[in-house]
Enzyme design. Structure first.
Site, PDB file in Angstrom:
ATOM      1  N   GLN A   1      35.739  58.528  85.620  1.00 56.59           N
ATOM      2  CA  GLN A   1      34.551  59.362  85.720  1.00 56.59           C
ATOM      3  C   GLN A   1      34.786  60.679  84.995  1.00 56.59           C
ATOM      4  O   GLN A   1      35.232  61.660  85.573  1.00 56.59           O
ATOM      5  CB  GLN A   1      34.159  59.609  87.176  1.00 56.59           C
ATOM      6  CG  GLN A   1      32.820  60.300  87.262  1.00 56.59           C
ATOM      7  CD  GLN A   1      32.198  60.217  88.630  1.00 56.59           C
ATOM      8  OE1 GLN A   1      32.680  59.564  89.532  1.00 56.59           O
ATOM      9  NE2 GLN A   1      31.092  60.905  88.776  1.00 56.59           N
ATOM     10  N   PHE A   2      34.437  60.688  83.693  1.00 58.94           N
ATOM     11  CA  PHE A   2      34.672  61.880  82.889  1.00 58.94           C
ATOM     12  C   PHE A   2      33.844  63.064  83.362  1.00 58.94           C
ATOM     13  O   PHE A   2      34.171  64.213  83.070  1.00 58.94           O
ATOM     14  CB  PHE A   2      34.429  61.601  81.396  1.00 58.94           C
ATOM     15  CG  PHE A   2      32.985  61.698  80.976  1.00 58.94           C
ATOM     16  CD1 PHE A   2      32.490  62.886  80.454  1.00 58.94           C
ATOM     17  CD2 PHE A   2      32.123  60.626  81.107  1.00 58.94           C
ATOM     18  CE1 PHE A   2      31.166  62.987  80.063  1.00 58.94           C
ATOM     19  CE2 PHE A   2      30.805  60.712  80.720  1.00 58.94           C
ATOM     20  CZ  PHE A   2      30.308  61.900  80.203  1.00 58.94           C
ATOM     21  N   THR A   3      32.782  62.828  84.128  1.00 63.37           N
ATOM     22  CA  THR A   3      31.947  63.946  84.577  1.00 63.37           C
ATOM     23  C   THR A   3      32.677  64.849  85.573  1.00 63.37           C
ATOM     24  O   THR A   3      32.199  65.938  85.880  1.00 63.37           O
ATOM     25  CB  THR A   3      30.617  63.459  85.189  1.00 63.37           C
ATOM     26  OG1 THR A   3      30.890  62.601  86.293  1.00 63.37           O
ATOM     27  CG2 THR A   3      29.771  62.736  84.142  1.00 63.37           C
TER      28      THR A   3
END
Length: 145
Positions: free
Chosen positions: A78-80
């Site tokens: 989850q790069f966010t």
């Protein structure tokens, strides 16, 4: 690396309507590689997560770790988690590792969790995933490592 842990009684992840990973009692681990992160960072974070005492003992106190309870893990990229919300209304993600490095460290991290004797399943890096979970507690913990 950054991780958001959710203690779960169950969790699953689907891509295009097909469940590709799931776990029972244990942890849903959302993970993001940041610029400058290395395999050593992934190893440290995995070891810390495996030993984190956030599961109840007989007295109901958070005194047991994932390995103590024989729990499992579902690891989702989850790069966010790299979101910078300090300016404006649109988060920036420039501190996240580039996609190639992010995928490599995500896979390495999941391998480290599995290598600690924890049954581990994963999502699909870069895919549009639908994650379902039953947060137990609720217990949600933010970690950087």
């Amino acid at each position: 690396m950054r991780a958001l842990l959710q203690r779960v009684s169950e969790a699953s992840v689907a891509v295009d309507g097909e469940v590709i990973g799931q776990c029972g009692r244990g942890l849903l681990i959302l993970v993001c590689a940041m610029q400058g992160d290395t395999e050593a960072d992934a190893e440290r974070l995995a070891a810390k997560i495996a030993k984190l005492r956030i599961f109840p003992d007989e007295a109901g106190k958070m005194n047991r770790c994932l390995t103590d309870i024989g729990g499992s893990a579902l690891v989702i990229s989850q790069f966010t988690l790299a979101a910078d919300t300090s300016r404006g209304n649109r988060p920036g993600f420039s501190t996240a590792a580039d996609p190639e490095t992010g995928k490599r460290l995500y896979d390495y991290f999941a391998g480290q969790i599995a290598g600690l004797g924890i049954a581990t399943e994963k999502g699909r890096f870069g895919a549009d995933m639908k994650v379902s979970l039953v947060n137990d507690g609720p217990v949600t913990i933010w970690m950087e490592g």
